[in-house]
Design an enzyme around this catalytic site. Structure first.
Site, PDB file in Angstrom:
ATOM      1  N   ASP A  93       0.857  -1.185   0.000  1.00  0.00           N
ATOM      2  CA  ASP A  93       0.000   0.000   0.000  1.00  0.00           C
ATOM      3  C   ASP A  93       0.896   1.239   0.000  1.00  0.00           C
ATOM      4  O   ASP A  93       1.405   1.658   1.033  1.00  0.00           O
ATOM      5  CB  ASP A  93      -0.902  -0.012   1.228  1.00  0.00           C
ATOM      6  CG  ASP A  93      -2.038   0.983   1.119  1.00  0.00           C
ATOM      7  OD1 ASP A  93      -2.076   1.736   0.127  1.00  0.00           O
ATOM      8  OD2 ASP A  93      -2.887   1.013   2.020  1.00  0.00           O
ATOM      9  N   ALA A  94       1.110   1.801  -1.190  1.00  0.00           N
ATOM     10  CA  ALA A  94       2.015   2.932  -1.346  1.00  0.00           C
ATOM     11  C   ALA A  94       1.325   4.156  -1.927  1.00  0.00           C
ATOM     12  O   ALA A  94       1.807   5.270  -1.778  1.00  0.00           O
ATOM     13  CB  ALA A  94       3.198   2.543  -2.241  1.00  0.00           C
ATOM     14  N   LYS A  95       0.203   3.948  -2.634  1.00  0.00           N
ATOM     15  CA  LYS A  95      -0.582   5.031  -3.242  1.00  0.00           C
ATOM     16  C   LYS A  95       0.295   5.976  -4.058  1.00  0.00           C
ATOM     17  O   LYS A  95       0.181   7.195  -3.977  1.00  0.00           O
ATOM     18  CB  LYS A  95      -1.367   5.790  -2.180  1.00  0.00           C
ATOM     19  CG  LYS A  95      -2.384   4.920  -1.437  1.00  0.00           C
ATOM     20  CD  LYS A  95      -3.180   5.719  -0.430  1.00  0.00           C
ATOM     21  CE  LYS A  95      -4.239   4.845   0.250  1.00  0.00           C
ATOM     22  NZ  LYS A  95      -3.649   3.847   1.166  1.00  0.00           N
ATOM     23  N   ARG A  96       1.166   5.384  -4.862  1.00  0.00           N
ATOM     24  CA  ARG A  96       2.071   6.185  -5.679  1.00  0.00           C
ATOM     25  C   ARG A  96       1.311   6.886  -6.801  1.00  0.00           C
ATOM     26  O   ARG A  96       0.322   6.367  -7.315  1.00  0.00           O
ATOM     27  CB  ARG A  96       3.161   5.301  -6.280  1.00  0.00           C
ATOM     28  CG  ARG A  96       4.050   4.595  -5.271  1.00  0.00           C
ATOM     29  CD  ARG A  96       4.762   5.566  -4.380  1.00  0.00           C
ATOM     30  NE  ARG A  96       5.866   4.931  -3.659  1.00  0.00           N
ATOM     31  CZ  ARG A  96       6.288   5.325  -2.476  1.00  0.00           C
ATOM     32  NH1 ARG A  96       5.698   6.341  -1.867  1.00  0.00           N
ATOM     33  NH2 ARG A  96       7.313   4.714  -1.894  1.00  0.00           N
ATOM     34  N   THR A 120      -0.759  -0.206  -4.721  1.00  0.00           N
ATOM     35  CA  THR A 120      -1.822   0.781  -4.890  1.00  0.00           C
ATOM     36  C   THR A 120      -1.243   2.040  -5.513  1.00  0.00           C
ATOM     37  O   THR A 120      -0.156   2.489  -5.151  1.00  0.00           O
ATOM     38  CB  THR A 120      -2.483   1.132  -3.549  1.00  0.00           C
ATOM     39  OG1 THR A 120      -1.497   1.602  -2.624  1.00  0.00           O
ATOM     40  CG2 THR A 120      -3.180  -0.084  -2.959  1.00  0.00           C
TER      41      THR A 120
END
Length: 271
Positions: A93-96, A120
């Site tokens: 879960d990094a939401k890059r 993510t």
């Protein structure tokens, strides 16, 4: 196997749609781990071992590691999960979300350095910011769609030609970006109406990462009714704090295992 194949197999073999989020807060860790240089790794490793029988995968949140300069422990944790539980998807879960050249480096980080099955990402910069992740054709790219936080409505509910932005994202992912069949969407359990709209829009084959049950208050029955596909799978329903810091008799790992089993069973009762 590809991320999608691994996930499909995990849903069946584990008989679970539960994903455990690994968000290690050092202020909440057991006293027995205090002072250890590898305390974050040890905490997460023991959670993984305790809950693995009840889950379809694990989702480490990179910020909790990076804030403590513990990226090395995250590497060790990812390697441990991949080696010990190869049948369970590992979602970072990094939401890059950045332009293509930078996204290429982020993709190398999450898929090369951490060897995650999936990551993510944010769709805000458009297709060329997502393409570098899609070049890793055996990995998953899970795009933020209708997030579980209330503030997500500030942008995600904006109307574009009569369609809310979150459904525009769902359509882009399902019908344009998912050319190699490796995409998923993040849709919060806290918004079951929108979850149902996304499932209807994308059909059966797009997996949904669904945060928001447990500490955020999402309802399991409503989530299953809204988000399951016709095979009664299709979701990675994430729970983090409610499992990591569960209270109960015995060792803290036993409390985490009991919470994971109960959540798994509650989900199965409603799908």
């Amino acid at each position: 196997m590809s991320f999608i194949n691994t996930l499909n197999a995990a849903w069946i073999k584990s008989n679970s749609l539960l994903m455990v989020g690994l968000d290690p807060d050092i202020t909440k860790m057991p006293a027995e781990l205090a002072g250890r240089p590898d305390s974050i790794f040890q905490f997460c490793k023991q959670i993984v071992d305790a809950t693995a029988p009840f889950v379809c995968g694990f989702k480490p949140q990179i910020a909790y590691f990076a804030a403590e300069r513990a990226e090395g422990q995250l590497e060790d944790l990812c390697a441990y999960i991949r080696e010990t539980y190869p049948q369970l998807p590992l979602v970072l879960d990094a939401k890059r979300g950045d332009i293509g050249a930078t996204a290429t480096q982020y993709a190398k980080e999450v898929f090369g350095r951490y060897n995650a099955h999936a990551v993510t990402v944010s769709p805000y910069l458009g297709a060329d910011s997502v393409d570098p992740y899609l070049e890793w054709e055996d990995r998953g790219v899970i795009v933020l769609c209708r997030t579980s936080n209330p503030g997500g409505s500030d942008l995600q509910f904006l109307m574009t030609d009569g369609v809310p932005l979150y459904l525009r994202v769902a359509d882009l992912v399902a019908n344009k970006w998912n050319k190699t069949g490796q995409c998923g969407l993040v849709v919060g359990a806290t918004f079951p109406k929108e979850l149902a709209a996304v499932r209807k829009a994308v059909g059966n084959d797009i997996p949904l990462l669904v945060p928001g049950i447990g500490a955020q208050g999402g309802d399991i029955a409503a989530t299953c009714a809204a988000g399951c596909n016709t095979q009664k799978t299709g979701m990675m329903i994430n729970s983090s704090r409610a499992i990591l810091y569960a209270k109960g008799p015995g060792h803290w790992t036993e409390a985490a295992a009991a919470a994971a089993k109960q959540t798994r069973d509650d989900i199965n009762a409603h799908r």
